[in-house]
Write a protein that holds these residues in place. Structure first.
Motif, PDB file in Angstrom:
ATOM      1  N   TRP A 170       0.799  -1.222   0.000  1.00  0.00           N
ATOM      2  CA  TRP A 170       0.000   0.000   0.000  1.00  0.00           C
ATOM      3  C   TRP A 170       0.833   1.274   0.000  1.00  0.00           C
ATOM      4  CZ3 TRP A 170      -5.137  -0.158  -0.785  1.00  0.00           C
ATOM      5  CH2 TRP A 170      -5.756  -1.398  -0.651  1.00  0.00           C
ATOM      6  N   PHE A 171       1.834   1.368   0.889  1.00  0.00           N
ATOM      7  CA  PHE A 171       2.581   2.617   1.009  1.00  0.00           C
ATOM      8  C   PHE A 171       3.615   2.802  -0.097  1.00  0.00           C
ATOM      9  CE2 PHE A 171       1.937   2.988   5.901  1.00  0.00           C
ATOM     10  CZ  PHE A 171       0.578   3.128   5.685  1.00  0.00           C
ATOM     11  N   LYS A 172       4.424   1.778  -0.353  1.00  0.00           N
ATOM     12  CA  LYS A 172       5.491   1.900  -1.347  1.00  0.00           C
ATOM     13  C   LYS A 172       4.966   2.254  -2.737  1.00  0.00           C
ATOM     14  CE  LYS A 172       9.510  -0.557  -3.241  1.00  0.00           C
ATOM     15  NZ  LYS A 172      10.278  -1.841  -3.200  1.00  0.00           N
ATOM     16  N   PRO A 173       3.928   1.572  -3.259  1.00  0.00           N
ATOM     17  CA  PRO A 173       3.429   1.938  -4.593  1.00  0.00           C
ATOM     18  C   PRO A 173       2.872   3.357  -4.665  1.00  0.00           C
ATOM     19  CG  PRO A 173       2.630  -0.229  -3.934  1.00  0.00           C
ATOM     20  CD  PRO A 173       3.233   0.404  -2.720  1.00  0.00           C
ATOM     21  N   ARG A 174       2.535   3.932  -3.492  1.00  0.00           N
ATOM     22  CA  ARG A 174       1.955   5.275  -3.451  1.00  0.00           C
ATOM     23  C   ARG A 174       2.968   6.332  -3.038  1.00  0.00           C
ATOM     24  NH1 ARG A 174      -1.864   1.592  -2.820  1.00  0.00           N
ATOM     25  NH2 ARG A 174      -3.971   2.062  -3.556  1.00  0.00           N
ATOM     26  N   ASP A 175       4.241   5.946  -2.960  1.00  0.00           N
ATOM     27  CA  ASP A 175       5.306   6.878  -2.612  1.00  0.00           C
ATOM     28  C   ASP A 175       5.054   7.522  -1.250  1.00  0.00           C
ATOM     29  OD1 ASP A 175       7.791   7.744  -3.414  1.00  0.00           O
ATOM     30  OD2 ASP A 175       7.065   9.566  -4.376  1.00  0.00           O
ATOM     31  N   MET A 176       4.820   6.687  -0.240  1.00  0.00           N
ATOM     32  CA  MET A 176       4.460   7.148   1.101  1.00  0.00           C
ATOM     33  C   MET A 176       5.487   6.673   2.129  1.00  0.00           C
ATOM     34  SD  MET A 176       0.359   6.298   0.830  1.00  0.00           S
ATOM     35  CE  MET A 176      -0.030   6.734   2.525  1.00  0.00           C
ATOM     36  N   LEU A 177       6.735   7.054   1.960  1.00  0.00           N
ATOM     37  CA  LEU A 177       7.771   6.632   2.904  1.00  0.00           C
ATOM     38  C   LEU A 177       7.767   7.506   4.154  1.00  0.00           C
ATOM     39  CD1 LEU A 177      10.234   4.954   3.712  1.00  0.00           C
ATOM     40  CD2 LEU A 177      11.654   6.573   2.438  1.00  0.00           C
ATOM     41  N   GLN A 178       7.928   8.822   3.967  1.00  0.00           N
ATOM     42  CA  GLN A 178       7.924   9.758   5.097  1.00  0.00           C
ATOM     43  C   GLN A 178       6.472  10.121   5.396  1.00  0.00           C
ATOM     44  OE1 GLN A 178      10.907  10.254   6.269  1.00  0.00           O
ATOM     45  NE2 GLN A 178      12.104   9.564   4.502  1.00  0.00           N
ATOM     46  N   HIS A 179       6.090  10.034   6.675  1.00  0.00           N
ATOM     47  CA  HIS A 179       4.669  10.195   6.994  1.00  0.00           C
ATOM     48  C   HIS A 179       4.470  11.068   8.227  1.00  0.00           C
ATOM     49  CE1 HIS A 179       0.418   9.126   7.169  1.00  0.00           C
ATOM     50  NE2 HIS A 179       0.578   8.860   8.457  1.00  0.00           N
ATOM     51  N   LEU A 180       3.728  12.166   8.065  1.00  0.00           N
ATOM     52  CA  LEU A 180       3.250  12.976   9.174  1.00  0.00           C
ATOM     53  C   LEU A 180       1.747  12.760   9.301  1.00  0.00           C
ATOM     54  CD1 LEU A 180       4.949  16.490   8.697  1.00  0.00           C
ATOM     55  CD2 LEU A 180       5.645  14.661  10.255  1.00  0.00           C
ATOM     56  N   ARG A 181       1.266  12.620  10.530  1.00  0.00           N
ATOM     57  CA  ARG A 181      -0.172  12.491  10.739  1.00  0.00           C
ATOM     58  C   ARG A 181      -0.585  13.452  11.860  1.00  0.00           C
ATOM     59  NH1 ARG A 181      -4.171   8.451  10.042  1.00  0.00           N
ATOM     60  NH2 ARG A 181      -2.870   7.620   8.365  1.00  0.00           N
ATOM     61  N   GLY A 182      -1.470  14.363  11.534  1.00  0.00           N
ATOM     62  CA  GLY A 182      -1.961  15.323  12.503  1.00  0.00           C
ATOM     63  C   GLY A 182      -3.352  14.941  12.978  1.00  0.00           C
ATOM     64  N   VAL A 183      -3.560  14.951  14.287  1.00  0.00           N
ATOM     65  CA  VAL A 183      -4.854  14.596  14.867  1.00  0.00           C
ATOM     66  C   VAL A 183      -5.756  15.830  14.853  1.00  0.00           C
ATOM     67  CG1 VAL A 183      -6.044  13.723  16.907  1.00  0.00           C
ATOM     68  CG2 VAL A 183      -3.752  12.879  16.336  1.00  0.00           C
ATOM     69  N   LEU A 184      -6.939  15.684  14.248  1.00  0.00           N
ATOM     70  CA  LEU A 184      -7.890  16.796  14.191  1.00  0.00           C
ATOM     71  C   LEU A 184      -9.003  16.633  15.223  1.00  0.00           C
ATOM     72  CD1 LEU A 184      -8.249  17.256  10.324  1.00  0.00           C
ATOM     73  CD2 LEU A 184      -6.569  18.256  11.892  1.00  0.00           C
ATOM     74  N   ASN A 185      -9.471  15.411  15.417  1.00  0.00           N
ATOM     75  CA  ASN A 185     -10.538  15.194  16.387  1.00  0.00           C
ATOM     76  C   ASN A 185     -10.599  13.713  16.747  1.00  0.00           C
ATOM     77  OD1 ASN A 185     -12.789  15.877  18.021  1.00  0.00           O
ATOM     78  ND2 ASN A 185     -14.179  15.177  16.427  1.00  0.00           N
ATOM     79  N   VAL A 186     -10.861  13.434  18.021  1.00  0.00           N
ATOM     80  CA  VAL A 186     -11.089  12.062  18.497  1.00  0.00           C
ATOM     81  C   VAL A 186     -12.350  12.094  19.350  1.00  0.00           C
ATOM     82  CG1 VAL A 186     -10.193  10.101  19.787  1.00  0.00           C
ATOM     83  CG2 VAL A 186      -8.608  11.569  18.528  1.00  0.00           C
ATOM     84  N   SER A 187     -13.394  11.367  18.925  1.00  0.00           N
ATOM     85  CA  SER A 187     -14.664  11.394  19.651  1.00  0.00           C
ATOM     86  C   SER A 187     -14.738  10.259  20.663  1.00  0.00           C
ATOM     87  CB  SER A 187     -15.836  11.282  18.668  1.00  0.00           C
ATOM     88  OG  SER A 187     -15.954   9.955  18.192  1.00  0.00           O
ATOM     89  N   ALA A 188     -15.630  10.419  21.628  1.00  0.00           N
ATOM     90  CA  ALA A 188     -15.826   9.376  22.640  1.00  0.00           C
ATOM     91  C   ALA A 188     -16.365   8.099  22.014  1.00  0.00           C
ATOM     92  CB  ALA A 188     -16.778   9.879  23.714  1.00  0.00           C
ATOM     93  N   ALA A 189     -17.009   8.226  20.856  1.00  0.00           N
ATOM     94  CA  ALA A 189     -17.592   7.060  20.185  1.00  0.00           C
ATOM     95  C   ALA A 189     -16.564   6.255  19.405  1.00  0.00           C
ATOM     96  CB  ALA A 189     -18.707   7.511  19.245  1.00  0.00           C
ATOM     97  N   GLY A 190     -15.309   6.743  19.364  1.00  0.00           N
ATOM     98  CA  GLY A 190     -14.269   5.987  18.679  1.00  0.00           C
ATOM     99  C   GLY A 190     -14.008   6.422  17.252  1.00  0.00           C
ATOM    100  N   THR A 191     -14.561   7.556  16.845  1.00  0.00           N
ATOM    101  CA  THR A 191     -14.292   8.088  15.512  1.00  0.00           C
ATOM    102  C   THR A 191     -13.178   9.118  15.605  1.00  0.00           C
ATOM    103  OG1 THR A 191     -16.581   7.780  14.812  1.00  0.00           O
ATOM    104  CG2 THR A 191     -15.271   9.332  13.551  1.00  0.00           C
ATOM    105  N   HIS A 192     -12.176   8.984  14.744  1.00  0.00           N
ATOM    106  CA  HIS A 192     -11.131  10.007  14.771  1.00  0.00           C
ATOM    107  C   HIS A 192     -10.886  10.545  13.373  1.00  0.00           C
ATOM    108  CE1 HIS A 192      -7.887   7.470  13.181  1.00  0.00           C
ATOM    109  NE2 HIS A 192      -8.231   6.532  14.040  1.00  0.00           N
ATOM    110  N   LEU A 193     -10.595  11.842  13.345  1.00  0.00           N
ATOM    111  CA  LEU A 193     -10.342  12.574  12.110  1.00  0.00           C
ATOM    112  C   LEU A 193      -8.884  13.017  12.135  1.00  0.00           C
ATOM    113  CD1 LEU A 193     -11.940  13.776   9.621  1.00  0.00           C
ATOM    114  CD2 LEU A 193     -12.084  15.895  10.949  1.00  0.00           C
ATOM    115  N   SER A 194      -8.173  12.745  11.049  1.00  0.00           N
ATOM    116  CA  SER A 194      -6.756  13.101  11.010  1.00  0.00           C
ATOM    117  C   SER A 194      -6.370  13.567   9.615  1.00  0.00           C
ATOM    118  CB  SER A 194      -5.879  11.910  11.429  1.00  0.00           C
ATOM    119  OG  SER A 194      -6.076  10.811  10.547  1.00  0.00           O
ATOM    120  N   VAL A 195      -5.249  14.268   9.539  1.00  0.00           N
ATOM    121  CA  VAL A 195      -4.713  14.696   8.255  1.00  0.00           C
ATOM    122  C   VAL A 195      -3.360  14.019   8.067  1.00  0.00           C
ATOM    123  CG1 VAL A 195      -3.664  16.775   9.277  1.00  0.00           C
ATOM    124  CG2 VAL A 195      -4.074  16.689   6.810  1.00  0.00           C
TER     125      VAL A 195
END
Length: 220
Positions: free
Chosen positions: A133-158
């Motif tokens: 998944w990552f290599k074919p998409r050129d996704m070696l270096q990865h930053l992930r920013g957390v935007l929201n995490v709900s009590a119901a277990g849903t999280h939004l990230s960039v």
């Protein structure tokens, strides 16, 4: 396609001037209110970080922070398979991605996670999720920013990714993210409110009663 090199720090600072930074932030709010597409915002975000791609991802997790479902990612490039059931199954079964999801679930909105700080990138070839998944998409270096995490277990990230021919993210990149993070978090909140209001308006005009259930059939 993915950039094949990274501009110098001086050139980047010239490109990411106050005017362009303001325009990028404005695009987040425009997308949140539906005046502009999130796709265009993600294209601008990827360009600001010299990234191979940028995207917003919404995931639903169980009580152990295992991914159960992804909603369609908002990508800077066309890649419908990235949010498919096949992808969810692959990510959920992979220890690398499962650990990343658990880190996201424990984090506060505005937190930035650099995969290179938590994993020896030289070990990536040992993981199936990297090879398939990552290599074919050129996704070696990865930053992930957390935007929201709900009590119901849903999280939004960039997510912001760079490929194998690009430099690792550095302090300058993290500083840039710190400038836009509050606006991304707020835009995500606004987007959720706008979506919820739109759904409420739709229910108001329905001529029949509606029972809303979750993914296992429980009435909500």
């Amino acid at each position: 396609g993915a950039p094949q090199g990274r501009a110098s720090g001086i050139a980047r600072m010239v490109r990411i001037d106050v005017e362009r930074l303001s325009s990028l932030i404005e695009s987040f709010y425009a997308a949140a209110y539906g005046r502009e597409s999130w796709r265009n915002s993600m294209i601008s975000l990827a360009a600001a970080f010299d990234a191979s791609r940028a995207y917003i991802l919404r995931a639903e997790t169980d009580e152990d922070s295992n991914v159960q479902r992804y909603l369609t990612p908002l990508l800077s490039i066309d890649d419908p398979e990235f949010g498919s059931p096949k992808a969810v199954e692959a990510f959920a079964a992979d220890p690398l991605y499962s650990e990343l999801v658990r880190m996201l679930a424990r984090a506060q909105p505005g937190t930035l996670i650099d995969l290179a700080e938590h994993l020896d990138l030289g070990r990536l070839p040992a993981f199936d999720v990297w090879q398939e998944w990552f290599k074919p998409r050129d996704m070696l270096q990865h930053l992930r920013g957390v935007l929201n995490v709900s009590a119901a277990g849903t999280h939004l990230s960039v997510g912001i990714d760079r490929g194998v021919h690009q430099d690792a993210f550095d302090a300058q990149d993290r500083k840039l993210y710190s400038l836009i993070a509050p606006h991304l978090v707020r835009a995500g909140e606004i987007s959720d409110l706008v979506r919820d209001q739109a759904q409420g308006m739709a229910f108001d005009v329905l001529p029949v009663a509606v029972v809303v259930v979750d993914r296992i059939g429980r009435i909500r």
